[in-house]
Write an enzyme that holds these catalytic residues in place. Structure first.
Site, PDB file in Angstrom:
ATOM      1  N   HIS A 286       0.836  -1.204   0.000  1.00 21.80           N
ATOM      2  CA  HIS A 286       0.000   0.000   0.000  1.00 21.80           C
ATOM      3  C   HIS A 286       0.872   1.256   0.000  1.00 21.80           C
ATOM      4  O   HIS A 286       0.697   2.144  -0.843  1.00 21.80           O
ATOM      5  CB  HIS A 286      -0.901  -0.034   1.243  1.00 21.80           C
ATOM      6  CG  HIS A 286      -1.894   1.081   1.332  1.00 21.80           C
ATOM      7  ND1 HIS A 286      -3.255   0.852   1.380  1.00 21.80           N
ATOM      8  CD2 HIS A 286      -1.752   2.434   1.395  1.00 21.80           C
ATOM      9  CE1 HIS A 286      -3.895   2.014   1.462  1.00 21.80           C
ATOM     10  NE2 HIS A 286      -3.000   2.995   1.486  1.00 21.80           N
ATOM     11  N   GLU A 287       1.802   1.338   0.951  1.00 19.22           N
ATOM     12  CA  GLU A 287       2.566   2.568   1.147  1.00 19.22           C
ATOM     13  C   GLU A 287       3.764   2.688   0.212  1.00 19.22           C
ATOM     14  O   GLU A 287       3.981   3.744  -0.393  1.00 19.22           O
ATOM     15  CB  GLU A 287       3.035   2.657   2.611  1.00 19.22           C
ATOM     16  CG  GLU A 287       1.908   2.672   3.629  1.00 19.22           C
ATOM     17  CD  GLU A 287       1.029   3.916   3.538  1.00 19.22           C
ATOM     18  OE1 GLU A 287       1.426   4.896   2.881  1.00 19.22           O
ATOM     19  OE2 GLU A 287      -0.071   3.904   4.129  1.00 19.22           O
TER      20      GLU A 287
ATOM     21  N   GLU B  92      -5.991   6.079  -3.827  1.00 24.52           N
ATOM     22  CA  GLU B  92      -6.306   5.303  -2.627  1.00 24.52           C
ATOM     23  C   GLU B  92      -7.023   3.996  -2.960  1.00 24.52           C
ATOM     24  O   GLU B  92      -6.871   3.006  -2.243  1.00 24.52           O
ATOM     25  CB  GLU B  92      -7.144   6.139  -1.655  1.00 24.52           C
ATOM     26  CG  GLU B  92      -6.395   7.304  -1.028  1.00 24.52           C
ATOM     27  CD  GLU B  92      -5.210   6.890  -0.174  1.00 24.52           C
ATOM     28  OE1 GLU B  92      -5.040   5.680   0.083  1.00 24.52           O
ATOM     29  OE2 GLU B  92      -4.450   7.784   0.229  1.00 24.52           O
TER      30      GLU B  92
END
Length: 462
Positions: free
Chosen positions: A271-272, A307
């Protein structure tokens, strides 16, 4: 590398991936940490995935899909106040009291991000980080009053900084476009596991020690070819489960120790690092890296694509890739828009047994409000499920490696931008290298969450 709580650093030499072409934008400070738009902080969501790589795809039986309506009988609620951040699915702590327990200090080999002159000159007059401004300063006192009232009291929040009216206006209205899908996703989890807490216990794995976390981080950075480029901090003083930011002119990933679970940590890194960081690095090399450039090319906002993509990558290789977190955030905000705090809290009991966790969701949905006895919400967190469903709807036509290579752009802009993008030496996440397997995983996410291509096509016509 010595693995203790004192400042440490990766020593591997890496090239300056940002170079002098890094866009210089005004940053925002959060407790001394400067946040930059190109590394937009994410309220990291569903950082939960198994780390199976290089294996044949084998999916478990699909969960029985229930009608998209709330269960008629609420689950019994835990009546004892629980700690703020003890669950991996609770990514927003509105209180910050703990110090950083462990961190990797920035090494001299890390890429330096110089500050622009205008930014240095204006640093003293910047407004505070939005997430800090939205955090009530009396949240602990109001939490105690709420629990002592047997959940009947509606908190009266006080904020230390004025919240811009433009921000409140932007996120004032909730959407119910995907409410049926959100409820369906949560019902599928409850049908299979009984409660979310049971799902977490079955799938999340044990909480990791610091040395185990460092080991997984190091291996993941090697997979992405970015060892030594990102400062990593382990902390309990964080607004989210994880966040990408710039600290002391260096890209920094802060990870909350409370939710680092064995089977979910690599999903958070996808995700990051695999999404936000890599797209940020690629974006810095594009002609649309600045606001002026985005206007010149007529680009749509990076969200909900940014996102939504990151959230899909969080659950990408899980055996049971339920989108619970995104669904519950979407549902909570929709309900908050027409419920006072206490009623919202009772309504969520059907999905969340833990009273402390329910409080967190309600505070998150009601942030920005002073008198929570009134209906109202802060709708920003609906972006996750919104982005997820839009990407899944168009997944067969999206060029995902190109979407990563072009930087912080919407999937809708990829076709028009591919002729202008700087693609030489663009970074592609390692988990996109096997595109066939990647697409199979997206199909698995659709099936697991009781979605269908026909439903998505009706919901989001071309």
């Amino acid at each position: 590398m010595v693995l203790d709580s004192r400042p440490q650093s990766y020593q591997q030499q890496r090239p300056d991936v940002f170079g002098t072409g890094m866009p210089q934008r005004k940053g925002r400070k959060k407790n001394g940490l400067r946040l930059y738009p190109f590394l937009s902080p994410s309220l990291s969501l569903e950082s939960d995935s198994s780390s199976s790589q290089g294996q044949s795809v084998s999916f478990p039986p699909k969960a029985k899909c229930l009608p998209s309506k709330p269960p008629s009988t609420p689950s019994p609620a835990s009546q004892s106040p629980c700690s703020w951040m003890r669950r991996s699915e609770s990514t927003y702590a509105v209180n910050q009291r703990h110090r950083v327990r462990g961190q990797i200090r920035s090494a001299t080999s890390l890429p330096h991000i110089p500050k622009a002159k205008a930014e240095r000159a204006s640093s003293s007059r910047k407004s505070p980080c939005l997430l800090v401004a939205l955090r009530p300063v009396n949240v602990e006192e109001e939490r105690e009053r709420f629990f002592q009232s047997s959940f009947a009291y509606n908190p009266q929040f006080v904020y230390g900084e004025p919240i811009p009216e433009t921000v409140l206006e932007k996120y004032r209205d909730a959407s119910e476009q995907f409410l049926s899908q959100a409820i369906g996703i949560m019902n599928a989890v409850l049908e299979k596991y009984g409660t979310y807490e049971s799902f977490e216990a079955t799938n999340g794995g044990k909480l990791l020690s610091k040395s185990q976390i460092w080991s997984i981080i190091r291996k993941y950075m090697q997979k992405e070819g970015c060892s030594g480029e990102v400062v990593v901090e382990l902390t309990e003083d964080l607004l989210s489960q994880a966040v990408m930011m710039v600290e002391n002119s260096r890209p920094t990933l802060a990870i909350n120790l409370s939710g680092a679970r064995q089977n979910w940590l690599e999903g958070m890194l996808r995700h990051e690092i695999g999404t936000h960081y890599i797209r940020g690095v690629n974006n810095a090399r594009q002609p649309w890296h600045s606001l002026e450039g985005r206007k010149q090319y007529g680009l749509k906002p990076a969200n909900p694509t940014e996102e939504g993509l990151a959230s899909l990558h969080s659950v990408l290789f899980r055996k049971q890739p339920f989108l619970w977190r995104a669904a519950l955030l979407y549902y909570t905000i929709a309900q908050a828009s027409h419920m006072p705090f206490s009623e919202l809290f009772r309504d969520l009991e059907r999905y969340v047994q833990d009273a402390g966790v329910r409080w967190e969701y309600c505070v998150r949905a009601k942030r920005g409000q002073v008198d929570t006895s009134k209906p109202g919400c802060f709708s920003k967190d609906q972006v996750y499920l919104d982005g997820i469903l839009r990407i899944l709807r168009h997944r067969q036509s999206i060029d995902f490696p190109l979407l990563a290579a072009l930087g912080k752009v919407s999937y809708e802009d990829v076709e028009q931008l591919k002729a202008f993008g700087v693609l030489e030496q663009a970074r592609i996440p390692h988990f996109m290298q096997d595109l066939e397997r990647y697409m199979q995983q997206l199909d698995h996410i659709v099936a697991t969450n009781c979605l269908s291509d026909q439903e998505l096509e009706v919901l989001l016509p071309a």
